[in-house]
Write a protein that holds these residues in place. Structure first.
Motif, mmCIF file in Angstrom:
data_model
loop_
_atom_site.group_PDB
_atom_site.id
_atom_site.type_symbol
_atom_site.label_atom_id
_atom_site.label_comp_id
_atom_site.label_asym_id
_atom_site.label_seq_id
_atom_site.Cartn_x
_atom_site.Cartn_y
_atom_site.Cartn_z
ATOM 1 N N GLY A 44 44.902 -10.003 -77.118
ATOM 2 C CA GLY A 44 44.817 -11.451 -77.218
ATOM 3 C C GLY A 44 43.973 -11.918 -78.382
ATOM 4 N N PHE A 45 42.864 -11.238 -78.659
ATOM 5 C CA PHE A 45 41.994 -11.686 -79.742
ATOM 6 C C PHE A 45 42.651 -11.514 -81.110
ATOM 7 N N THR A 46 43.476 -10.491 -81.272
ATOM 8 C CA THR A 46 44.190 -10.331 -82.538
ATOM 9 C C THR A 46 45.186 -11.473 -82.725
ATOM 10 N N PRO B 242 28.206 -7.009 -81.622
ATOM 11 C CA PRO B 242 27.508 -8.087 -80.910
ATOM 12 C C PRO B 242 27.292 -7.730 -79.450
ATOM 13 N N PRO B 243 26.440 -8.480 -78.758
ATOM 14 C CA PRO B 243 26.344 -8.306 -77.307
ATOM 15 C C PRO B 243 27.638 -8.766 -76.640
ATOM 16 N N LEU B 244 27.727 -8.577 -75.336
ATOM 17 C CA LEU B 244 28.917 -9.030 -74.614
ATOM 18 C C LEU B 244 29.035 -10.542 -74.744
ATOM 19 N N LEU B 245 30.181 -11.009 -75.239
ATOM 20 C CA LEU B 245 30.404 -12.431 -75.491
ATOM 21 C C LEU B 245 31.573 -12.931 -74.668
ATOM 22 N N ASP B 246 31.545 -14.215 -74.327
ATOM 23 C CA ASP B 246 32.687 -14.795 -73.629
ATOM 24 C C ASP B 246 33.781 -15.139 -74.633
ATOM 25 N N VAL B 247 34.913 -15.601 -74.120
ATOM 26 C CA VAL B 247 36.075 -15.851 -74.976
ATOM 27 C C VAL B 247 35.764 -16.921 -76.015
ATOM 28 N N ARG B 248 35.071 -17.963 -75.627
ATOM 29 C CA ARG B 248 34.761 -19.038 -76.563
ATOM 30 C C ARG B 248 33.890 -18.536 -77.713
#
Length: 331
Positions: free
Chosen positions: A264-266, A240-246
């Motif tokens: 953190g995402f894991t 994907p393109p650069l995405l924010d945390v949400r």
């Protein structure tokens, strides 16, 4: 009258995720509690995903400490302090246990609770609290935070109650995976010591594709994007393109399985209840291993200086695939 609580947990993303079950424990006892959360700006999206959090107060100490000679920095500090002091709290709970977090807790108006000497990460922080709580430092992070919350509420910790994270799924996202069902791969990390060899990632990607899953590879900066594309190109994964945390949270929450480094995402994937395989190359997972509402659906492999063997990872992925298939069938 509802109890008002300020949660002080500023960094990092995985640690913020690990604090959510303590918030859930608070809401079990006080369903109408008014909860504010002090957090570093890059991680503010995480507490905002919890419907029980009333207000998020952002600070940017990691940025401010590099520019203490600038007037704008002191204006921002003053505004953050004003927000912290604006509301009187029944409880101010410092889950960080550092001098910097204790200093923020000192700014708040309320009964301050934190880890005692020998339990906090920095002993000096403990002198800032009205109530010091002894919790073994060798305990897994989620349980440590839940025990601190129990003590703050004047209750005994009930280990029989499972850890719940209470995260909502964001309703909108600027980018959507083109094909479902899909697995999320998170091969990027802030430090090279955390990385796992690319050939191993390609073997796992091949395993997931053969199981009929599309793949999404997440990244967060240009160097990480390059690694993501190195993995995606031979495996047919989507980048994907650069995405924010949400937006990343939305993609993770809708996936059927996740494999990622100790990031953190894991931890967020595990918190959403996905079958999740975590790869530890620079830390031992016994203190901050993956934790989900169902411990049987998370796998923490490897350790400090002991990158997980690719065969062991593929065994865990096979187990996660079986759990994911069972969930999709409604089992």
């Amino acid at each position: 009258m509802s109890v008002r609580v300020l949660v002080v947990k500023t960094t990092s993303m995985g640690d913020v995720v690990h604090t959510l079950p303590a918030v859930e424990d608070l809401l079990r006892v006080h369903p109408d509690a008014r909860i504010d959360w002090l957090v570093e700006t890059p991680f503010a999206a995480i507490p905002l995903l919890h419907p029980g959090v009333n207000r998020v107060i952002c600070q940017a100490w990691r940025q401010w400490r590099k520019a203490l000679g600038q007037r704008a920095t002191w204006q921002a500090l003053k505004e953050a302090r004003r927000q912290v002091r604006a509301t009187p709290y029944d409880l101010v709970i410092d889950f960080q246990g550092l001098v910097k977090s204790a200093c923020w807790a000192l700014q708040a108006r309320g009964h301050r609770v934190g880890f005692g000497i020998g339990s906090s990460r920095e002993a000096l922080a403990s002198v800032c609290y009205h109530q010091q709580v002894t919790v073994p430092r060798a305990m897994q992070a989620v349980e440590r935070y839940r025990r601190l919350m129990a003590a703050a509420l004047g209750r005994s910790f009930d280990a029989s109650l499972p850890a719940r994270f209470g995260l909502a799924v964001p309703s909108e996202c600027a980018w959507q995976p083109p094909a479902r069902p899909y697995a999320v791969l998170m091969p990027c990390a802030s430090r090279v010591e955390k990385l796992w060899p690319l050939p191993h990632w390609l073997a796992v990607a091949r395993q997931l594709r053969e199981a009929g899953l599309s793949l999404v590879v997440l990244w967060g900066n240009p160097a990480e994007e390059q690694l993501a594309r190195q993995l995606a190109s031979p495996s047919g994964a989507e980048v994907p393109p650069l995405l924010d945390v949400r937006a990343c949270a939305s993609i993770i929450a809708e996936a059927c399985l996740a494999v990622g480094l100790d990031t953190g995402f894991t931890h967020l994937a595990a918190a959403y209840g996905l079958p999740t395989v975590g790869l530890y190359c620079d830390h031992d997972p016994h203190l901050a291993g993956l934790t989900g509402s169902d411990p049987a659906r998370v796998y923490s492999l490897g350790g400090k200086g002991r990158p997980p063997d690719v065969n062991d990872v593929q065994v865990a992925v096979a187990l996660a695939l079986a759990q994911s298939s069972s969930t999709q069938r409604g089992g």
